[in-house]
Enzyme design. Structure first.
Site, PDB file in Angstrom:
ATOM      1  N   GLN A   1      -1.039  31.155 -28.140  1.00  0.00           N
ATOM      2  CA  GLN A   1      -0.566  31.917 -29.305  1.00  0.00           C
ATOM      3  C   GLN A   1      -1.631  32.912 -29.793  1.00  0.00           C
ATOM      4  O   GLN A   1      -1.721  33.198 -30.985  1.00  0.00           O
ATOM      5  CB  GLN A   1      -0.174  30.972 -30.448  1.00  0.00           C
ATOM      6  CG  GLN A   1       1.185  30.340 -30.283  1.00  0.00           C
ATOM      7  CD  GLN A   1       2.323  31.367 -30.266  1.00  0.00           C
ATOM      8  OE1 GLN A   1       2.247  32.423 -30.869  1.00  0.00           O
ATOM      9  NE2 GLN A   1       3.385  31.046 -29.552  1.00  0.00           N
ATOM     10  N   SER A   2      -2.410  33.446 -28.862  1.00  0.00           N
ATOM     11  CA  SER A   2      -3.475  34.373 -29.241  1.00  0.00           C
ATOM     12  C   SER A   2      -2.923  35.621 -29.935  1.00  0.00           C
ATOM     13  O   SER A   2      -2.114  36.365 -29.358  1.00  0.00           O
ATOM     14  CB  SER A   2      -4.239  34.786 -27.980  1.00  0.00           C
ATOM     15  OG  SER A   2      -5.046  35.924 -28.237  1.00  0.00           O
ATOM     16  N   ASN A   3      -3.387  35.866 -31.164  1.00  0.00           N
ATOM     17  CA  ASN A   3      -3.034  37.107 -31.859  1.00  0.00           C
ATOM     18  C   ASN A   3      -3.701  38.294 -31.182  1.00  0.00           C
ATOM     19  O   ASN A   3      -3.160  39.392 -31.139  1.00  0.00           O
ATOM     20  CB  ASN A   3      -3.490  37.052 -33.317  1.00  0.00           C
ATOM     21  CG  ASN A   3      -2.852  35.899 -34.064  1.00  0.00           C
ATOM     22  OD1 ASN A   3      -1.633  35.792 -34.113  1.00  0.00           O
ATOM     23  ND2 ASN A   3      -3.676  35.024 -34.633  1.00  0.00           N
TER      24      ASN A   3
END
Ligand SMILES: *Cc1c(COP(=O)(O)O)cnc(C)c1O
Length: 378
Positions: free
Chosen positions: A96-98
Site C-alpha cells: 500500500q505504498s503511497n
C-alpha cells in the site's frame, strides 16, 4: 488581468532559497506536480497541554491522485529522470505504498512508463493483488506491478531488487530511472527544503507574527525529516523537528538521514536538529485498535482524516508524549505536517467496521407521496 497560470506539469529551472545556496549539488530543474502551497490552519485536537497551540500543514491536500508528501520529492526526482533521458521509472515499496502510487501517477503525467516492485505477504505473493486503496490508482494508470514477498525483500534488499529490474529493462532496450524507497535520496530531500521556504513565506505573509516552536511529522523512509530539519535549521524558521518513526528505530534514522544531509554537504549533525522517537507500535502498516479508534475520534472531532500507517501513528504518539511530558510542550506553537495517505485507510476497513456507527434505515411513513410531479428519475 493576471495571465493564466499554466505552471502545473511544467518543468522550470530551479533556484534554491538563499539560505540553502551553499548546499551541493543543487538541482538544475524542478517539475510543478503538487498543488502548492498547501494550507495551514489551527487544529483543535482534544487534550492538548496547557497553552499548547497546534497547527496543521495540509500536505494531504497537495493533490488528488498525486496527494501527500511524496509529490514534493517527485518534483525534483522526475525533473532529474527527464533530464537523464529516461523512458521509464522504477520504484519499490510496501503493497500500500503511497510513494509508489504517487510515482505511478507522476510518471504517467510525464508520459513515462512506471514499474513498481511491491512487497506483500508470501501467502498471496503469486495472486492478483486486487484493487484496494493505492493499488486501484496504480493499476488504473497502468503501472507494471512486480510482487515480492517480505522474506525476499528482507533477504535481497530494495537496492538489489530495483537493480535487477533495471538490468532486465535495459536488456530490452529501455532507459529506466530508479527512485529509491520513499523517494528518499539527497535529491528528493529538496522537496521538504522547499516546503520550509513555503512555510516561511506563509508566515511572512500573515499579519499575526506567528512563529512555530516545533514541527511534528511521521517518518517512514527519512527524506521528509531530512528536508524539514535541514531547512528549518538553515532558514529563519528555527523550529525544532520532532519525528515519529513508524518502521525502523531512531538510531537507524539518525544515521540514514545523516547520509542524506552529507550528500548535500550540509555539514550538520542530525542529532542536533531532529528529535526522533519510536511510534512503530505493532509494526509497519499494522495497527492496534486504539490507534484506529484515535483516527476515528480525530476525524469526528476535527474533520481531519489521518492515515493509519504514518500521520495517525505520529499524532497518536505526539499526544502520548504531550500527556507524559507536558512541560516539554506547554505554551508552545506546534506545526503538525499531515503527510497524506488517505488511500491506505481502505486497507483497514475490516478493522474499522466496529468503530463506526450512526446508520439506520430511514423511517418513512407509507402515506408519504412525492410532490414534485412524476416521470422524473430522481
Ligand atoms: C512516505 C510517507 C511518510 C513518511 O515520509 P518519509 O519521507 O518516507 O519519511 C509519511 N506519511 C505518508 C502518508 C507517507 O506516504
Amino acid at each position: 488581468m493576471a495571465s493564466p497560470n499554466f505552471d502545473f506539469l511544467s518543468c522550470k529551472p530551479y533556484n534554491p532559497p538563499s539560505w540553502a545556496s551553499h548546499l551541493s549539488p543543487i538541482p538544475s530543474h524542478v517539475f510543478s506536480l503538487g498543488h502548492l502551497p498547501t494550507p495551514i490552519h489551527r487544529w483543535n485536537l482534544p487534550n492538548l497541554p496547557q497553552g499548547t497551540q497546534l497547527w496543521l500543514k495540509r500536505d494531504d491536500l497537495s493533490g488528488m491522485q498525486l496527494s501527500g508528501n511524496k509529490v514534493r520529492k517527485l518534483e525534483f526526482l522526475m525533473a532529474d529522470a527527464v533530464a537523464k533521458g529516461a523512458d521509464c521509472i522504477i520504484t519499490i515499496g510496501g503493497i500500500q505504498s503511497n510513494h509508489c502510487r504517487a510515482t505511478a501517477v507522476a510518471a504517467k503525467y510525464l508520459q513515462l512508463d512506471c514499474y513498481l516492485i511491491l512487497r506483500t505477504s508470501k501467502l498471496i505473493v503469486d495472486q492478483d493483488p486486487g484493487l484496494t486503496g493505492n493499488l486501484l490508482v496504480e493499476r488504473l494508470v497502468g503501472a507494471h506491478v512486480d510482487l515480492v514477498s517480505k522474506e525476499e525483500y528482507a533477504k535481497i534488499g530494495s537496492v538489489t531488487l530495483t537493480n535487477l529490474l533495471k538490468e532486465k529493462l535495459q536488456k530490452e532496450g529501455r532507459r529506466p530511472y530508479v527512485i529509491p524507497v520513499g523517494g528518499s535520496d539527497s535529491l528528493g530531500t529538496w522537496g521538504y527544503i522547499e516546503a520550509i521556504r513555503e512555510i516561511e513565506l506563509q508566515l511572512q505573509s500573515g499579519t499575526d507574527n506567528l512563529v512555530f516552536d516545533d514541527i511534528v511529522v511521521a517518518c517512514g523512509s527519512g527524506g521528509t525529516i531530512a528536508g524539514l530539519s535541514l531547512g528549518s535549521s538553515l532558514s529563519s524558521l528555527k523550529a525544532k523537528v520532532h519525528a515519529f518513526s513508524v518502521c525502523d528505530d531512531p538510531d537507524y534514522f539518525y544515521d540514514f538521514v545523516q547520509g542524506l544531509l552529507d550528500g548535500l554537504h550540509a555539514d550538520v549533525s542530525t542529532r542536533d536538529i531532529i528529535d526522533i522517537q519510536n511510534a512503530k507500535g505493532l509494526g509497519y502498516a499494522m495497527n492496534t485498535i486504539e490507534e484506529l479508534k484515535f483516527v476515528k475520534e480525530v476525524a469526528a472531532a476535527t474533520g481531519v482524516v489521518l492515515d493509519p500507517v504514518y500521520s495517525g501513528k505520529a499524532a497518536y504518539a505526539m499526544l502520548k508524549d504531550m500527556a507524559d511530558n507536558p512541560a516539554k510542550w506547554e505554551g508552545r506553537k506546534v506545526l503538525f505536517i499531515h503527510t497524506g495517505g488517505l488511500l491506505g485507510l481502505f486497507d483497514k476497513v475490516d478493522q474499522m467496521t466496529s468503530l463506526v456507527g450512526n446508520w439506520r434505515k430511514m423511517d418513512i411513513d407509507e402515506s408519504v407521496l412525492r410532490k414534485d410531479g412524476v416521470g422524473k428519475m430522481f
